[in-house]
Design a protein around this motif. Structure first.
Motif, PDB file in Angstrom:
ATOM      1  N   ALA A   1      46.988  43.238  34.340  1.00  0.00           N
ATOM      2  CA  ALA A   1      47.988  43.307  35.411  1.00  0.00           C
ATOM      3  C   ALA A   1      48.824  44.576  35.317  1.00  0.00           C
ATOM      4  N   ASN A   2      49.017  45.068  34.100  1.00  0.00           N
ATOM      5  CA  ASN A   2      49.870  46.243  33.877  1.00  0.00           C
ATOM      6  C   ASN A   2      49.076  47.423  33.311  1.00  0.00           C
ATOM      7  N   TYR A   3      47.788  47.505  33.669  1.00  0.00           N
ATOM      8  CA  TYR A   3      46.926  48.503  33.047  1.00  0.00           C
ATOM      9  C   TYR A   3      47.416  49.922  33.304  1.00  0.00           C
ATOM     10  N   GLY A   4      47.991  50.184  34.501  1.00  0.00           N
ATOM     11  CA  GLY A   4      48.457  51.532  34.819  1.00  0.00           C
ATOM     12  C   GLY A   4      49.543  51.981  33.862  1.00  0.00           C
ATOM     13  N   ASP A   5      50.518  51.113  33.638  1.00  0.00           N
ATOM     14  CA  ASP A   5      51.610  51.426  32.713  1.00  0.00           C
ATOM     15  C   ASP A   5      51.078  51.527  31.284  1.00  0.00           C
ATOM     16  N   MET A   6      50.221  50.586  30.903  1.00  0.00           N
ATOM     17  CA  MET A   6      49.709  50.558  29.541  1.00  0.00           C
ATOM     18  C   MET A   6      48.909  51.816  29.225  1.00  0.00           C
ATOM     19  N   VAL A   7      47.992  52.189  30.119  1.00  0.00           N
ATOM     20  CA  VAL A   7      47.126  53.334  29.860  1.00  0.00           C
ATOM     21  C   VAL A   7      47.920  54.636  29.896  1.00  0.00           C
ATOM     22  N   ASN A   8      48.891  54.733  30.823  1.00  0.00           N
ATOM     23  CA  ASN A   8      49.720  55.936  30.875  1.00  0.00           C
ATOM     24  C   ASN A   8      50.528  56.112  29.605  1.00  0.00           C
TER      25      ASN A   8
ATOM     26  N   PHE B   1      42.005  69.342  39.060  1.00  0.00           N
ATOM     27  CA  PHE B   1      42.409  67.986  38.725  1.00  0.00           C
ATOM     28  C   PHE B   1      43.121  67.357  39.908  1.00  0.00           C
ATOM     29  N   VAL B   2      42.945  66.050  40.057  1.00  0.00           N
ATOM     30  CA  VAL B   2      43.684  65.276  41.060  1.00  0.00           C
ATOM     31  C   VAL B   2      44.318  64.098  40.343  1.00  0.00           C
ATOM     32  N   LYS B   3      45.627  63.934  40.522  1.00  0.00           N
ATOM     33  CA  LYS B   3      46.322  62.798  39.915  1.00  0.00           C
ATOM     34  C   LYS B   3      46.120  61.579  40.801  1.00  0.00           C
ATOM     35  N   ALA B   4      45.424  60.599  40.298  1.00  0.00           N
ATOM     36  CA  ALA B   4      45.135  59.387  41.074  1.00  0.00           C
ATOM     37  C   ALA B   4      44.653  58.285  40.151  1.00  0.00           C
ATOM     38  N   ASP B   5      44.815  57.064  40.605  1.00  0.00           N
ATOM     39  CA  ASP B   5      44.289  55.882  39.929  1.00  0.00           C
ATOM     40  C   ASP B   5      42.826  55.743  40.325  1.00  0.00           C
ATOM     41  N   PHE B   6      41.924  55.672  39.348  1.00  0.00           N
ATOM     42  CA  PHE B   6      40.502  55.600  39.725  1.00  0.00           C
ATOM     43  C   PHE B   6      40.120  54.258  40.356  1.00  0.00           C
ATOM     44  N   MET B   7      41.058  53.312  40.410  1.00  0.00           N
ATOM     45  CA  MET B   7      40.809  52.070  41.132  1.00  0.00           C
ATOM     46  C   MET B   7      41.040  52.231  42.632  1.00  0.00           C
ATOM     47  N   LYS B   8      41.753  53.290  43.032  1.00  0.00           N
ATOM     48  CA  LYS B   8      42.008  53.562  44.458  1.00  0.00           C
ATOM     49  C   LYS B   8      42.201  55.071  44.636  1.00  0.00           C
ATOM     50  N   MET B   9      41.082  55.768  44.668  1.00  0.00           N
ATOM     51  CA  MET B   9      41.095  57.231  44.741  1.00  0.00           C
ATOM     52  C   MET B   9      41.393  57.715  46.162  1.00  0.00           C
ATOM     53  N   THR B  10      41.872  58.935  46.254  1.00  0.00           N
ATOM     54  CA  THR B  10      42.323  59.502  47.535  1.00  0.00           C
ATOM     55  C   THR B  10      41.228  60.295  48.250  1.00  0.00           C
ATOM     56  N   PHE B  11      40.025  60.344  47.707  1.00  0.00           N
ATOM     57  CA  PHE B  11      38.948  61.130  48.309  1.00  0.00           C
ATOM     58  C   PHE B  11      38.317  60.375  49.489  1.00  0.00           C
ATOM     59  N   PRO B  12      37.773  61.118  50.464  1.00  0.00           N
ATOM     60  CA  PRO B  12      37.082  60.459  51.587  1.00  0.00           C
ATOM     61  C   PRO B  12      35.762  59.835  51.136  1.00  0.00           C
TER      62      PRO B  12
END
Length: 346
Positions: free
Chosen positions: A45-52, A154-165
């Motif tokens: 649930a908190n993977y973003g915070d944990m991994v960062n 580099f692009v700063k993004a979460d690989f669970m919801k990337m900003t690429f088309p």
């Protein structure tokens, strides 16, 4: 490979976390993990915070001890660690069939060691996606030093919801990175989305092998040590990993645990019984020197309070990785190549 000095290590410890906040970040990070009583669901649930937090805390240690490429590799007798890591990256590029001018995505790129090597080896343009600001800033510096600014970014993004088309990249790879995903099917689906039809995704995954027994307490302890020391929510079985690739829509071209074919044990640099001048900082003596150095740096205020504890859980991780390998219950290089079908019903 970069060779950081003790001062570089000290100034980088904690990444983007304010120096006075490092010790509280260590507290919070440790509490996520089963080794300290944390729960898997909370980690997911908190993977973003944990991994960062994890990568802010450990990146300088990784670069100081390991170099710019934060991954393992199978080794041939007589081959150095540095040479094996490069060959491992070249192998991946060849398996993807990379061609000059293609646009490639590195998912979870770290500070960009593989990204730079693969771009130069294959004459492609490689974009690294990473959600950790400190690693991106460090990677941009290293890109400039290597003179690959035009080919690598580099692009700063979460690989669970990337900003690429959709259908944007000619190839995608991940090196020991998507093991951080809280939902691996969702992660692979996002990779599938940004990859062009008919093109391939290749990855090295951290997995528990079929020899892992979830009812064996020693096996569970080893797994918990690896998760704690490497910022992982949960380590999947190899079969679960491959099922997830298929569920995401890919067709598996081939898959194999490459650790099984390593002439020299992949974990040898971390094994305290092994000594090597070429990777001295990873040996038992080198790690003891680093531990005492960090203790001294923290004492005089050059390194933030909590730095020793980061070194301690990394040491715990090393022990877990070595034991997991020796018991044949863990691999860091379950490799697969998967293709997105040419005809895709969106």
């Amino acid at each position: 490979m970069s060779k950081q000095s003790a001062l570089d290590l000290a100034t980088g410890l904690g990444g983007k976390i304010a120096k006075d906040d490092v010790i509280s970040a260590v507290d919070k990070y440790e509490k996520y993990h089963g080794y300290y009583g944390g729960e898997e669901e909370e980690r997911k649930a908190n993977y973003g915070d944990m991994v960062n937090k994890y990568y802010d805390l450990v990146t300088s240690f990784y670069e100081y001890g390991w170099g710019e490429s934060f991954h393992f590799a199978p080794r041939i007798k007589g081959e150095s660690l540095k040479e094996s890591i490069k060959r491992h990256e070249h192998f991946l590029a060849l398996q993807l069939g990379l061609k000059p001018g293609q646009k490639v995505l590195d998912v979870g790129c770290g500070i960009g060691g593989p990204l730079r090597e693969i771009a130069q080896f294959s004459l492609t343009s490689v974009t690294g996606v990473n959600n950790n600001e400190y690693q991106i800033s460090r990677g941009k510096v290293l890109n400039r030093v290597a003179g690959v600014d035009q080919a690598c970014d580099f692009v700063k993004a979460d690989f669970m919801k990337m900003t690429f088309p959709d259908n944007h990249f000619d190839a995608v790879y991940a090196i020991e990175a998507t093991c951080h995903a809280p939902d691996v099917v969702g992660c692979y689906k996002e990779i599938y989305r940004v990859l062009k039809p008919g093109q391939c995704f290749a990855a090295y995954e951290w997995c528990m092998t079929d020899s892992f027994d979830p009812n064996n307490q020693e096996h569970q302890k080893i797994k918990a040590e690896i998760e704690l020391g490497n910022g992982l929510p949960d380590i999947r079985l190899t079969g679960q990993c491959l099922d997830a690739v298929k569920k995401a829509g890919f067709e598996v071209v081939w898959a194999k645990d490459l650790a099984a074919d390593s002439h020299v044990p992949w974990y040898l640099p971390l094994d305290k019984s092994h000594f090597s001048l070429s990777s001295f900082r990873l040996t038992a003596v080198g790690r003891l020197i680093t531990k005492n150095m960090v203790k001294a740096l923290e004492y005089v205020g050059l390194a933030p309070k909590g730095s020793q504890r980061v070194q301690d859980f990394l040491e715990k991780a090393a022990e877990g990785l070595v034991e997991g390998a020796k018991k044949d219950i863990f691999t860091p290089m379950y490799f697969f190549v998967a293709q997105k079908p040419v005809s895709v019903d969106q």
